[in-house]
Design an enzyme around this catalytic site. Structure first.
Site, mmCIF file in Angstrom:
data_model
loop_
_atom_site.group_PDB
_atom_site.id
_atom_site.type_symbol
_atom_site.label_atom_id
_atom_site.label_comp_id
_atom_site.label_asym_id
_atom_site.label_seq_id
_atom_site.Cartn_x
_atom_site.Cartn_y
_atom_site.Cartn_z
ATOM 1 N N LYS A 1 -2.747 -5.325 -1.895
ATOM 2 C CA LYS A 1 -2.268 -5.551 -0.513
ATOM 3 C C LYS A 1 -1.259 -4.715 -0.050
ATOM 4 C CE LYS A 1 -3.810 -10.231 -1.103
ATOM 5 N NZ LYS A 1 -4.140 -10.377 -2.291
ATOM 6 N N LYS B 1 -1.620 -15.529 3.588
ATOM 7 C CA LYS B 1 -2.210 -15.434 2.014
ATOM 8 C C LYS B 1 -0.883 -14.769 1.298
ATOM 9 C CE LYS B 1 -4.749 -11.146 3.074
ATOM 10 N NZ LYS B 1 -6.037 -10.489 3.144
ATOM 11 N N ARG C 1 -17.544 -4.635 0.223
ATOM 12 C CA ARG C 1 -17.059 -4.120 -0.913
ATOM 13 C C ARG C 1 -17.699 -2.610 -1.277
ATOM 14 N NH1 ARG C 1 -14.214 -5.324 -5.874
ATOM 15 N NH2 ARG C 1 -12.827 -6.271 -4.276
ATOM 16 N N ARG D 1 -20.373 -9.200 0.777
ATOM 17 C CA ARG D 1 -20.256 -10.473 0.371
ATOM 18 C C ARG D 1 -19.944 -11.466 1.322
ATOM 19 N NH1 ARG D 1 -15.048 -8.719 -3.102
ATOM 20 N NH2 ARG D 1 -14.680 -7.760 -1.106
ATOM 21 N N ARG E 1 -13.788 -17.153 3.351
ATOM 22 C CA ARG E 1 -13.399 -16.511 2.119
ATOM 23 C C ARG E 1 -14.770 -16.013 1.634
ATOM 24 N NH1 ARG E 1 -9.929 -20.333 -1.558
ATOM 25 N NH2 ARG E 1 -11.652 -21.520 -1.196
ATOM 26 N N ASP F 1 -12.025 -3.168 0.166
ATOM 27 C CA ASP F 1 -12.734 -4.256 1.133
ATOM 28 C C ASP F 1 -12.561 -3.922 2.507
ATOM 29 O OD1 ASP F 1 -13.022 -5.460 -1.195
ATOM 30 O OD2 ASP F 1 -11.385 -6.939 -1.089
ATOM 31 N N GLU G 1 -8.170 -4.217 1.901
ATOM 32 C CA GLU G 1 -7.556 -4.264 0.648
ATOM 33 C C GLU G 1 -7.914 -2.878 -0.195
ATOM 34 O OE1 GLU G 1 -7.524 -7.336 -1.847
ATOM 35 O OE2 GLU G 1 -7.029 -9.074 -0.456
ATOM 36 N N ASN H 1 -8.661 -2.248 -4.329
ATOM 37 C CA ASN H 1 -8.347 -2.783 -5.420
ATOM 38 C C ASN H 1 -8.429 -1.880 -6.753
ATOM 39 O OD1 ASN H 1 -9.096 -5.939 -4.601
ATOM 40 N ND2 ASN H 1 -10.344 -4.757 -3.473
#
Length: 316
Positions: free
Chosen positions: A125, A160, A210, A224, A232, A272, A280, A282
């Site tokens: 993040k 978050k 993703r 997703r 979420r 993301d 994000e 990852n």
């Protein structure tokens, strides 16, 4: 040339071979004749300047309930391996960070994937803060006045934990929600870390994309979709994976961040994207390659190993 490959991962007996990216990477390595060694993070240590891991020879197979075979445990000097995979799941806590320091001592003579220095310095993040023009409005703070001002400006927001993972602790706060102060108090009592707030993106109802990058290049994407009543989209909490094409915006984002990832040894990354916004990046333990192969027949694991084998060949 067969390579000696050590993988630092979570317990292999708990792996769901239908969805686990690490398992797919191991299958691909084995199919190429590479020698596999397995250990969990608590088995990693350093003694008298030598990084070691209590490891076991590993073989894998696509057989549900009988997907691996382990040999006897012995002490493995990680400097004797050609490749070490850093594939344990977050949380990105001090235990995780310590493993990156230890693995950094054998890299790059032993190729650690992903480069542990940059994994440590590129939390999911936080790395997106380098690309504010690609990301939704974001603030990171522990100062309540900063968080209040952000909420006042954007009204509908997401709150978050900064180093959370897997969708845990994510709250959508609308402008009339009276729980904001209580949630901030809860976060601040549980941890000394700041929290992250972002403008809520309504397009999340259509999915959280993703995008898989191999050596900085986009190779495909999955979508997703959150379950009804959820914001979420994480698959392990009920999100549904769907086939989706890369858009011009996705490619634009990847072309901008890809050179940075490639330059700093992030061979396997997953970003993301929600509604055209980068949310994000990852690097710790990206997922999605199994679903991408199922939907589009893109063998990301093979592409990853092509890069690794090429880099090792260039060193010799």
């Amino acid at each position: 040339m067969p390579l000696k490959v050590a993988v630092q991962m979570d317990p292999i007996e708990a792996v769901d071979i239908k969805t686990d990216g690490t398992f797919r990477i191991l299958l691909e390595a084995q199919s190429r004749g590479h020698e596999l060694w397995y250990y969990t993070p608590e088995k990693l240590a350093i003694r008298d300047g030598t990084v070691i891991a209590r490891s076991r020879p590993l073989s894998v197979r696509s057989r549900i309930g009988d997907h691996f075979l382990l040999g006897d445990e012995s002490e493995l000097r990680l400097a004797s391996a050609d490749v070490v995979w850093l594939r344990q799941d977050p949380p990105f806590d001090m235990s995780y960070i310590t493993t990156t320091h230890l693995l950094e001592l054998v890299h790059p003579e032993t190729l650690v994937v992903n480069d542990p220095f940059w994994v440590r310095n590129y939390p999911e993040k936080l790395l997106v803060l380098s690309f504010p023009h690609l990301s939704p409005p974001t603030a990171i703070a522990r100062d309540k006045s900063v968080l209040d001002a952000f909420r006042g400006e954007h009204e509908d927001i997401v709150l978050k934990p900064l180093y959370g993972n897997g969708g845990a602790g994510i709250f959508r706060i609308s402008k009339d929600d009276c729980n904001f102060n209580s949630l901030c108090e809860m976060f601040f009592e549980a941890s000394k870390e700041p929290v992250i707030v972002q403008k809520f993106l309504p397009d999340v109802q259509y999915g959280d994309k993703r995008v898989i990058l191999v050596d900085g290049e986009a190779v495909g994407a999955i979508n997703r979709v959150p379950p009804p009543g959820e914001t979420r989209s994480n698959l392990h909490i009920g999100g549904t994976a769907e086939r989706i094409e890369l858009t011009e915006r996705d490619i634009e984002i990847c072309e901008e961040i890809g050179p940075l990832l490639r330059r700093n040894g992030q061979i396997f990354a997953g970003i993301d994207v929600i509604g055209g916004y980068l949310t994000e990046i990852n690097l710790t333990s990206p997922t999605g390659i199994v679903e991408l192969e199922r939907f589009d027949n893109v063998n990301s694991a093979a592409l990853i190993w092509d890069v690794i084998e090429r880099r090792i060949a260039e060193k010799t």
